[in-house]
Scaffold this motif. Structure first.
Motif, PDB file in Angstrom:
ATOM      1  N   ILE A 112       1.279  -1.489  -0.219  1.00  0.00           N
ATOM      2  CA  ILE A 112      -0.360  -0.095   0.553  1.00  0.00           C
ATOM      3  C   ILE A 112       0.903   1.623   0.191  1.00  0.00           C
ATOM      4  O   ILE A 112       0.243   2.046  -0.492  1.00  0.00           O
ATOM      5  CB  ILE A 112      -1.445  -0.146   1.207  1.00  0.00           C
ATOM      6  N   LEU A 113       2.206   1.138   0.684  1.00  0.00           N
ATOM      7  CA  LEU A 113       2.817   2.740   0.643  1.00  0.00           C
ATOM      8  C   LEU A 113       4.041   2.633  -0.508  1.00  0.00           C
ATOM      9  O   LEU A 113       4.200   3.926  -0.953  1.00  0.00           O
ATOM     10  CB  LEU A 113       3.600   2.117   1.475  1.00  0.00           C
ATOM     11  N   SER A 114       3.427   2.054  -1.803  1.00  0.00           N
ATOM     12  CA  SER A 114       3.947   2.118  -2.984  1.00  0.00           C
ATOM     13  C   SER A 114       3.413   2.895  -3.511  1.00  0.00           C
ATOM     14  O   SER A 114       4.395   3.865  -4.942  1.00  0.00           O
ATOM     15  CB  SER A 114       3.876   0.886  -3.999  1.00  0.00           C
ATOM     16  N   SER A 115       2.070   3.692  -3.226  1.00  0.00           N
ATOM     17  CA  SER A 115       1.666   4.955  -3.669  1.00  0.00           C
ATOM     18  C   SER A 115       2.080   5.916  -3.174  1.00  0.00           C
ATOM     19  O   SER A 115       1.053   6.718  -3.628  1.00  0.00           O
ATOM     20  CB  SER A 115       0.003   4.296  -4.398  1.00  0.00           C
ATOM     21  N   LEU A 116       3.046   5.768  -2.370  1.00  0.00           N
ATOM     22  CA  LEU A 116       2.859   7.334  -1.281  1.00  0.00           C
ATOM     23  C   LEU A 116       3.801   7.310  -1.605  1.00  0.00           C
ATOM     24  O   LEU A 116       5.148   6.984  -2.169  1.00  0.00           O
ATOM     25  CB  LEU A 116       2.934   6.458   0.024  1.00  0.00           C
ATOM     26  N   ASP A 117       4.631   8.891  -1.421  1.00  0.00           N
ATOM     27  CA  ASP A 117       5.676   9.512  -1.858  1.00  0.00           C
ATOM     28  C   ASP A 117       6.812   9.408   0.099  1.00  0.00           C
ATOM     29  O   ASP A 117       5.800   8.438   0.651  1.00  0.00           O
ATOM     30  CB  ASP A 117       5.818  11.129  -1.951  1.00  0.00           C
ATOM     31  N   TRP A 118       7.630   9.982   0.163  1.00  0.00           N
ATOM     32  CA  TRP A 118       8.139   9.652   1.536  1.00  0.00           C
ATOM     33  C   TRP A 118       7.702   9.981   2.166  1.00  0.00           C
ATOM     34  O   TRP A 118       8.008   9.819   3.690  1.00  0.00           O
ATOM     35  CB  TRP A 118       9.775   9.567   1.046  1.00  0.00           C
ATOM     36  N   ASN A 119       7.415  11.973   2.207  1.00  0.00           N
ATOM     37  CA  ASN A 119       7.161  12.420   3.134  1.00  0.00           C
ATOM     38  C   ASN A 119       5.445  12.032   3.500  1.00  0.00           C
ATOM     39  O   ASN A 119       5.706  12.215   4.898  1.00  0.00           O
ATOM     40  CB  ASN A 119       5.935  13.489   2.421  1.00  0.00           C
ATOM     41  N   GLU A 120       4.343  11.672   2.615  1.00  0.00           N
ATOM     42  CA  GLU A 120       3.555  10.408   2.896  1.00  0.00           C
ATOM     43  C   GLU A 120       3.578   9.527   3.708  1.00  0.00           C
ATOM     44  O   GLU A 120       3.064   9.424   5.066  1.00  0.00           O
ATOM     45  CB  GLU A 120       2.613  10.354   1.926  1.00  0.00           C
ATOM     46  N   HIS A 121       5.120   8.416   3.890  1.00  0.00           N
ATOM     47  CA  HIS A 121       5.374   7.516   4.137  1.00  0.00           C
ATOM     48  C   HIS A 121       5.371   8.155   5.722  1.00  0.00           C
ATOM     49  O   HIS A 121       5.228   6.805   6.498  1.00  0.00           O
ATOM     50  CB  HIS A 121       6.605   6.937   2.909  1.00  0.00           C
ATOM     51  N   LEU A 122       6.423   8.767   5.581  1.00  0.00           N
ATOM     52  CA  LEU A 122       6.443   9.186   7.234  1.00  0.00           C
ATOM     53  C   LEU A 122       6.214   9.665   8.276  1.00  0.00           C
ATOM     54  O   LEU A 122       5.487   9.175   8.923  1.00  0.00           O
ATOM     55  CB  LEU A 122       7.712  10.714   7.636  1.00  0.00           C
ATOM     56  N   ILE A 123       4.421  10.228   7.267  1.00  0.00           N
ATOM     57  CA  ILE A 123       3.303  10.407   8.153  1.00  0.00           C
ATOM     58  C   ILE A 123       3.072   9.296   8.992  1.00  0.00           C
ATOM     59  O   ILE A 123       2.284   9.389   9.519  1.00  0.00           O
ATOM     60  CB  ILE A 123       2.501  11.078   7.571  1.00  0.00           C
ATOM     61  N   VAL A 124       2.394   8.379   7.359  1.00  0.00           N
ATOM     62  CA  VAL A 124       1.668   6.717   7.778  1.00  0.00           C
ATOM     63  C   VAL A 124       2.801   6.211   9.391  1.00  0.00           C
ATOM     64  O   VAL A 124       1.690   5.604  10.634  1.00  0.00           O
ATOM     65  CB  VAL A 124       1.618   6.263   6.716  1.00  0.00           C
ATOM     66  N   ASN A 125       4.111   6.433   9.384  1.00  0.00           N
ATOM     67  CA  ASN A 125       5.074   5.800   9.781  1.00  0.00           C
ATOM     68  C   ASN A 125       4.695   6.075  11.295  1.00  0.00           C
ATOM     69  O   ASN A 125       5.031   5.737  12.282  1.00  0.00           O
ATOM     70  CB  ASN A 125       5.955   5.585   8.745  1.00  0.00           C
TER      71      ASN A 125
END
Length: 151
Positions: A112-125
């Motif tokens: 699911i994280l493949s559709s996110l950029d690294w900033n969005e990935h950071l927020i999810v994490n």
């Protein structure tokens, strides 16, 4: 017969555990399902080559193990603590990527994280790390309440 009321703290701890279990199970299954994509994603990170095989096999095993541990009441507290540490490590890695310290932005993760950029990935994490921390704190409190008083 009236069923016993479930406390909000119990709901919070179990909710955190079930949510994290679902996330870890999903990420593990998606890694195994798309094994070649997972291999490409791991090789695309900034790690040394010798780390590829341990990460490729170790992460799904760890994620499935944590998912099971999170669902078992006897191992839930430990699993929430391990989940917090693991998510903190993942979050730290994403934060380092965003600082540019590695000199390049690695390819993104799968699932699911493949559709996110690294900033969005950071927020999810960050959100998942907070959920793990809150779950661990609440579960620790519940565990202490269930222990017999030594006095």
């Amino acid at each position: 017969m009236k069923s016993p009321a479930i406390s909000p703290t119990t709901v919070l701890a179990e909710g955190a555990a079930w949510l994290l279990a679902a996330v870890f199970a999903y990420t593990a299954v998606s890694k195994v399902y798309d094994w070649s994509g997972t291999l490409r994603a791991v090789k695309g990170q900034v790690f040394q080559d010798w780390m590829t095989v341990p990460l490729l096999y170790g992460l799904p095993i760890l994620e499935i193990s944590l998912a099971v541990m999170l669902l078992l009441p006897k191992t839930r507290r430990a699993a929430l603590g391990i989940s917090f540490i693991l998510m903190a490590v993942f979050t730290g890695y994403v934060a380092l990527v965003l600082t540019g310290i590695f000199g390049r932005i690695p390819c993104s993760c799968g699932g699911i994280l493949s559709s996110l950029d690294w900033n969005e990935h950071l927020i999810v994490n960050l959100v998942l790390t907070a959920i793990a921390a809150i779950g661990w704190i609440v579960q620790s409190h519940l565990t202490k309440l269930k222990q017999p008083n030594p006095l």
